[in-house]
Design an enzyme around this catalytic site. Structure first.
Site, PDB file in Angstrom:
ATOM      1  N   HIS A 216      29.884  36.594 -22.751  1.00 18.00           N
ATOM      2  CA  HIS A 216      30.195  37.064 -24.116  1.00 18.00           C
ATOM      3  C   HIS A 216      30.203  38.590 -24.217  1.00 18.00           C
ATOM      4  O   HIS A 216      30.134  39.131 -25.314  1.00 18.00           O
ATOM      5  CB  HIS A 216      29.219  36.458 -25.118  1.00 18.00           C
ATOM      6  N   THR A 244      33.369  35.033 -17.553  1.00 18.56           N
ATOM      7  CA  THR A 244      34.523  34.148 -17.765  1.00 18.56           C
ATOM      8  C   THR A 244      35.801  34.967 -17.892  1.00 18.56           C
ATOM      9  O   THR A 244      35.762  36.145 -18.261  1.00 18.56           O
ATOM     10  CB  THR A 244      34.325  33.309 -19.049  1.00 18.56           C
ATOM     11  N   LYS A 247      37.424  34.276 -22.429  1.00 19.70           N
ATOM     12  CA  LYS A 247      37.095  34.763 -23.769  1.00 19.70           C
ATOM     13  C   LYS A 247      37.797  36.116 -23.999  1.00 19.70           C
ATOM     14  O   LYS A 247      38.958  36.117 -24.353  1.00 19.70           O
ATOM     15  CB  LYS A 247      35.579  34.785 -23.931  1.00 19.70           C
ATOM     16  N   THR A 276      37.887  21.773  -5.083  1.00 19.37           N
ATOM     17  CA  THR A 276      38.704  21.702  -6.306  1.00 19.37           C
ATOM     18  C   THR A 276      39.907  22.641  -6.167  1.00 19.37           C
ATOM     19  O   THR A 276      39.837  23.652  -5.457  1.00 19.37           O
ATOM     20  CB  THR A 276      37.843  22.039  -7.548  1.00 19.37           C
ATOM     21  N   THR A 277      40.970  22.291  -6.848  1.00 17.58           N
ATOM     22  CA  THR A 277      42.206  23.079  -6.748  1.00 17.58           C
ATOM     23  C   THR A 277      42.028  24.483  -7.329  1.00 17.58           C
ATOM     24  O   THR A 277      41.351  24.659  -8.344  1.00 17.58           O
ATOM     25  CB  THR A 277      43.342  22.326  -7.487  1.00 17.58           C
ATOM     26  N   THR A 362      23.332  22.876 -30.219  1.00 26.58           N
ATOM     27  CA  THR A 362      23.757  24.227 -29.824  1.00 26.58           C
ATOM     28  C   THR A 362      22.744  25.254 -30.330  1.00 26.58           C
ATOM     29  O   THR A 362      22.462  26.249 -29.661  1.00 26.58           O
ATOM     30  CB  THR A 362      25.167  24.522 -30.387  1.00 26.58           C
TER      31      THR A 362
HETATM   32  C1  PLP Z   1      26.869  31.992 -21.981  1.00 31.09           C
HETATM   33  C2  PLP Z   1      28.000  31.153 -21.476  1.00 31.09           C
HETATM   34  N1  PLP Z   1      28.176  31.029 -20.153  1.00 31.09           N
HETATM   35  C3  PLP Z   1      29.177  30.279 -19.664  1.00 31.09           C
HETATM   36  C4  PLP Z   1      30.064  29.617 -20.491  1.00 31.09           C
HETATM   37  C5  PLP Z   1      31.167  28.809 -19.897  1.00 31.09           C
HETATM   38  O1  PLP Z   1      32.323  29.599 -19.766  1.00 31.09           O
HETATM   39  P1  PLP Z   1      33.760  28.899 -19.741  1.00 31.09           P
HETATM   40  O2  PLP Z   1      34.138  28.618 -21.147  1.00 31.09           O
HETATM   41  O3  PLP Z   1      34.650  29.863 -19.037  1.00 31.09           O
HETATM   42  O4  PLP Z   1      33.577  27.624 -18.957  1.00 31.09           O
HETATM   43  C6  PLP Z   1      29.903  29.713 -21.886  1.00 31.09           C
HETATM   44  C7  PLP Z   1      30.783  29.013 -22.867  1.00 31.09           C
HETATM   45  O5  PLP Z   1      31.873  28.947 -22.970  1.00 31.09           O
HETATM   46  C8  PLP Z   1      28.839  30.507 -22.394  1.00 31.09           C
HETATM   47  O6  PLP Z   1      28.659  30.619 -23.713  1.00 31.09           O
END
Ligand code: PLP
Length: 410
Positions: A216, A244, A247, A276-277, A362
């Site tokens: 994030h 990631t 986002k 995995t691919t 959550t």
């Molecule tokens: C802190 C955190 N790490 C990892 C992920 C997972 O990332 P991705 O959406 O790319 O699978 C998320 C949620 O999406 C997240 O909030």
């Protein structure tokens, strides 16, 4: 045997606990973000998205869309195999170099999602360390918890962001034992950041490795979008940076960055990477375009922060309980699961505003909220329309119009 009844029962339990999730049927519109079409049983309706994690709107950026289209046209759609079997495509190799450079690390390794990168990364690193103890922040994301579980090593959980508690646990483990501290740079539900320098001080003092999730924060913090570690001037002290591409970079995929040896070992041992691919070349090229753009361009980051501050100020002035944060996340507290769902239903159906309710598991029960994520493209008119809609919802559901501090003190 009536197997189906088990599934029906399981779903009924979720309904009873008010935890059954309903997905909004959306159609994003490139070039018009945050506007989208909501497909309802009564036909399509316009909607403003206020909860997207495409935080900077990079999913519609012409450079990013252009890179994806151009690469798919030139190289086709899928990667055609795992990394080991024909899937190791050129844009993917370039993407890993770009990521290593972004974080000032020797190497990067891309996975099919951030979730997979945490699961595979944490579990594989911990398994390769003899008798490893994992020290995990209490508010770590589910993907990190899964990685910790799948490591099968000993683990202890430290109270969220409490470095004194972390130090106690490190001291107990002793300097000699292998230790991996796993934590996030920015926690996405409360929008708070971790004290990265203090955690690194402890890691050095007690000889532990550090693993940070910057999912994030990448793209949005630091002079080149390297995340909270870059923002806080600590990037060079972290052993493993995970994040990631889905986002702030607007695409799909996850990654880790670290030393050559560590990345090579994860590449060689992690089943979640090996079997995995590979990501499609077009997705990799698009992600690289987004990362490169955000390394140079500060407009998105500055405007993002300015918009988040504006939303917080306007909603607070309207008497709504905005949890104070130093980041782009704007949590507005409802503190009731049913009302949280009702609030988002009214927003969507009557105001054309889409915000997903955030309920247990959550967030803890009693802290249900609307998690609002302003982007650089949420202009003033949209902010004021949001405030008016929220005030209407608060009045109709008889929710208290009090500042967050008054609610937190109750
Ligand atoms: C802190 C955190 N790490 C990892 C992920 C997972 O990332 P991705 O959406 O790319 O699978 C998320 C949620 O999406 C997240 O909030």
């Amino acid at each position: 045997m009536g197997y189906n009844t088990y599934f029906v029962d399981a779903l009924n339990r979720l309904h009873e606990e008010r935890r059954y999730r309903v997905f909004a049927h959306l159609e994003r519109l490139a070039g018009r973000f945050p506007r989208a079409i909501h497909h309802t049983p009564d036909g399509p309706r316009d909607v403003i998205v206020w909860c997207s994690n495409d935080y900077l709107g990079m999913g519609q950026h012409p450079k990013v869309v252009g890179a994806m289209v151009e690469t798919a046209t030139r190289m086709g759609t899928g990667a055609g195999g795992t990394r080991n079997i024909a899937g190791n495509n050129h844009p993917l190799v370039l993407l890993e170099q770009e990521l290593a450079d972004l974080h000032g690390k020797e190497a990067g390794l891309v996975f099919t999602s951030g979730y997979v990168s945490n699961d595979a990364g944490i579990s594989t690193i911990a398994k390769l360390l003899p008798n490893c103890l994992i020290l995990s922040d209490a508010l770590n994301h589910n993907s990190m918890i899964t990685g910790v579980r799948n490591a099968g090593t000993d683990k202890v959980v430290w109270r969220h962001n409490d470095v004194e508690h972390l130090e106690d646990l490190l001291k107990k483990a002793g300097k000699e034992r292998a230790k991996l501290i796993v934590f996030e740079g920015l926690y996405s539900m409360d929008g708070d950041v971790s004290p990265i320098g203090k955690i690194c001080d402890l890691a050095e003092k007690y000889n532990a490795m550090t693993y940070i999730d910057e999912v994030h924060a990448v793209g949005m913090y630091g002079a080149r979008g390297g995340g909270q570690a870059e923002q806080q001037g600590e990037m060079g002290r972290i052993d493993v940076i995970e994040a990631t591409l889905a986002k702030a970079f607007g695409c799909l995929g996850g990654y880790i960055a670290g030393s050559h040896a560590l990345v090579d070992a994860v590449r060689s041992y992690a089943p979640g990477f090996i079997f995995t691919t590979a990501l499609p070349p077009a997705v990799c090229a698009a992600a690289t375009a987004a990362i490169r753009h955000l390394k140079d361009s500060t407009w998105e980051r500055e405007r993002h922060q300015e918009r988040a501050a504006k939303v917080k100020a306007v909603l607070s002035a309207a008497g709504l309980p905005v949890m104070p944060t130093d980041t782009h996340i704007v949590p507005v507290m409802v503190c009731d699961a049913d009302k949280c769902k009702q609030a988002t239903d009214i927003l969507l159906e009557e105001h054309g505003i889409y915000i997903q309710p955030i309920n247990y598991p959550t967030v803890p029960k009693g802290t249900e909220r609307l998690r609002i994520t302003p982007s650089p493209y949420h202009e003033d008119a949209l902010v004021h329309a949001l405030a008016e809609a929220l005030v209407d919802v608060w009045e109709r559901l008889e929710l208290p119009r009090k500042p967050f501090n008054a609610i937190a003190a109750e």
